[in-house]
Write a protein that holds these residues in place. Sequence first.
Motif, PDB file in Angstrom:
ATOM      1  N   GLN A 253      40.511  48.721  33.426  1.00  0.00           N
ATOM      2  CA  GLN A 253      41.706  48.313  34.167  1.00  0.00           C
ATOM      3  C   GLN A 253      41.527  46.924  34.774  1.00  0.00           C
ATOM      4  O   GLN A 253      42.496  46.238  35.063  1.00  0.00           O
ATOM      5  N   VAL A 254      40.260  46.529  34.940  1.00  0.00           N
ATOM      6  CA  VAL A 254      39.918  45.187  35.433  1.00  0.00           C
ATOM      7  C   VAL A 254      38.736  44.670  34.620  1.00  0.00           C
ATOM      8  O   VAL A 254      37.776  45.410  34.369  1.00  0.00           O
ATOM      9  N   VAL A 286      43.761  43.697  33.968  1.00  0.00           N
ATOM     10  CA  VAL A 286      43.810  42.378  34.593  1.00  0.00           C
ATOM     11  C   VAL A 286      42.478  41.679  34.382  1.00  0.00           C
ATOM     12  O   VAL A 286      41.412  42.292  34.550  1.00  0.00           O
ATOM     13  N   LEU A 287      42.541  40.405  34.012  1.00  0.00           N
ATOM     14  CA  LEU A 287      41.336  39.589  33.881  1.00  0.00           C
ATOM     15  C   LEU A 287      41.184  38.719  35.124  1.00  0.00           C
ATOM     16  O   LEU A 287      42.106  37.993  35.511  1.00  0.00           O
ATOM     17  N   VAL A 288      40.013  38.798  35.757  1.00  0.00           N
ATOM     18  CA  VAL A 288      39.670  37.971  36.913  1.00  0.00           C
ATOM     19  C   VAL A 288      38.544  37.041  36.478  1.00  0.00           C
ATOM     20  O   VAL A 288      37.561  37.487  35.887  1.00  0.00           O
ATOM     21  N   ALA A 289      38.683  35.735  36.780  1.00  0.00           N
ATOM     22  CA  ALA A 289      37.696  34.765  36.296  1.00  0.00           C
ATOM     23  C   ALA A 289      37.331  33.763  37.389  1.00  0.00           C
ATOM     24  O   ALA A 289      38.143  33.433  38.260  1.00  0.00           O
ATOM     25  N   VAL A 309      43.631  35.792  36.949  1.00  0.00           N
ATOM     26  CA  VAL A 309      43.406  35.536  38.372  1.00  0.00           C
ATOM     27  C   VAL A 309      42.189  34.633  38.500  1.00  0.00           C
ATOM     28  O   VAL A 309      41.052  35.069  38.284  1.00  0.00           O
ATOM     29  N   GLY A 310      42.411  33.355  38.804  1.00  0.00           N
ATOM     30  CA  GLY A 310      41.317  32.406  38.995  1.00  0.00           C
ATOM     31  C   GLY A 310      40.879  32.412  40.450  1.00  0.00           C
ATOM     32  O   GLY A 310      41.699  32.340  41.361  1.00  0.00           O
ATOM     33  N   ILE A 383      40.916  44.483  43.695  1.00  0.00           N
ATOM     34  CA  ILE A 383      41.969  44.987  42.812  1.00  0.00           C
ATOM     35  C   ILE A 383      41.640  46.409  42.352  1.00  0.00           C
ATOM     36  O   ILE A 383      42.506  47.301  42.352  1.00  0.00           O
ATOM     37  N   ALA A 384      40.373  46.641  41.973  1.00  0.00           N
ATOM     38  CA  ALA A 384      39.964  47.989  41.562  1.00  0.00           C
ATOM     39  C   ALA A 384      40.137  48.983  42.702  1.00  0.00           C
ATOM     40  O   ALA A 384      40.571  50.129  42.496  1.00  0.00           O
TER      41      ALA A 384
END
Length: 424
Positions: A253-254, A286-289, A309-310, A383-384
């Motif tokens: 999910q993340v 969702v990708l968080v970087a 999400v940067g 987010i998780a």
Amino acid sequence: MGDWKIGDDRRRRSTDQLRAFAEANDGQVAWDTEAPADFTYLFHPDRVLVRAADVEAFESTVARLGDRVLSGELRRDDVSLLDDELVRYVLPERREGQSVPEVLDLLEEGGLRRGAASPDHWVHVSPGGGGGTTCPAIEPQETGLTEPWPPQAPQPEGQEVSVVVVDTGWHPPAATDPRTPWLAGVEGDDELNGPDLRPYAGHGTFIAGVVRCLAPLTRVFVEGFAVGGLGGGGVLESDLVVQLEEALAHDPQVINLSAGCRTRLDLPSIALETFHRTRLSRRDCVLVAAAGNDSWAAPFWPAAFDWCVGVGSLDRDGRVSEFSNFGVSADVYALGRNVVNAFPDGTFVCHESPDKGDVRVFGTGLARWSGTSFAAPVVAGLIAREISATGASSADARDAVLARAVHDSDPMVGPLRELRQPYA
């Protein structure tokens, strides 16, 4: 005079990083400037990436203009990338030694749409251009602390959430080490650590620990793109999308990606854009970087994409860290300075100026580390945690977490908050 003698510590450090990286990937690393310290982006010296929709235009332009620069036939690589939505080519020898970007310049001058083709850029957890660095702002440091920071959050009520950390690999002993109980149950690709720790050893384990401290009800898997020290902590775009596709097999999910790169002409990464369009956008994920550590506003991919999400870095006093990127790559800022979490025991010899040659001995199961690498999993964990507590979709949980961030017209000043957003 050697380039490493020129300039300040940041410039020397950038040169140290690039030389070590080039050595780890012999014959596969090129850059866009003469002096290593000044490079903007890294790329494979012979590969070109093209979206499937642009293949015909690319091949016809090469057929029409290629004789001016190429001494042989263009070869389409036989590897299948994202079900052939992304095509990789290998350029033959160039008549006057032109680089891949110079060949693309010629093709675009001859009518090929700008951005239809791209170098195969290197995505890395450390080197950056212009005398800066990318994801760890410093090499790992010993700590006398026995608890992580940010600390372990209380166990929430809620559902288990799947998080994949795409990184340098996993240190399996951390899952059963009594000094790091928050990592129990985490799994991943073994990075094969020994008593002599390689550069970037423990990077993925540290990040998994940050996620778990923020979100205890997570099922974390560390997908390794440079396990066993291969690649010097980096991966080519075309190989990274394969790793990201494998990460999706864990139904995350993340996804946390504490790595990134600049690109030719600062154009969006073809490989990562294709991965999003054909894979990520079709899932509840969702990708968080990490936003990168070069202290600049130029796009850093994938953090600069609007679908990613940067995350930039805050110091503990709430100020934006001096090393953190800003602008389009930083949607939000979180703690990234002097983060403490799990790290393998062993001896580490510093490879970068001004600490080059220093010996650091790790024996407490923890380390202290700084960089946007370690701010990103704070946001991924939040987010998780939101998904776990509310049952929200990944996108809704992302929006809820970002909505709680404190807006600031000047992100360089202000009190410490959990998250900050710039330029309200």
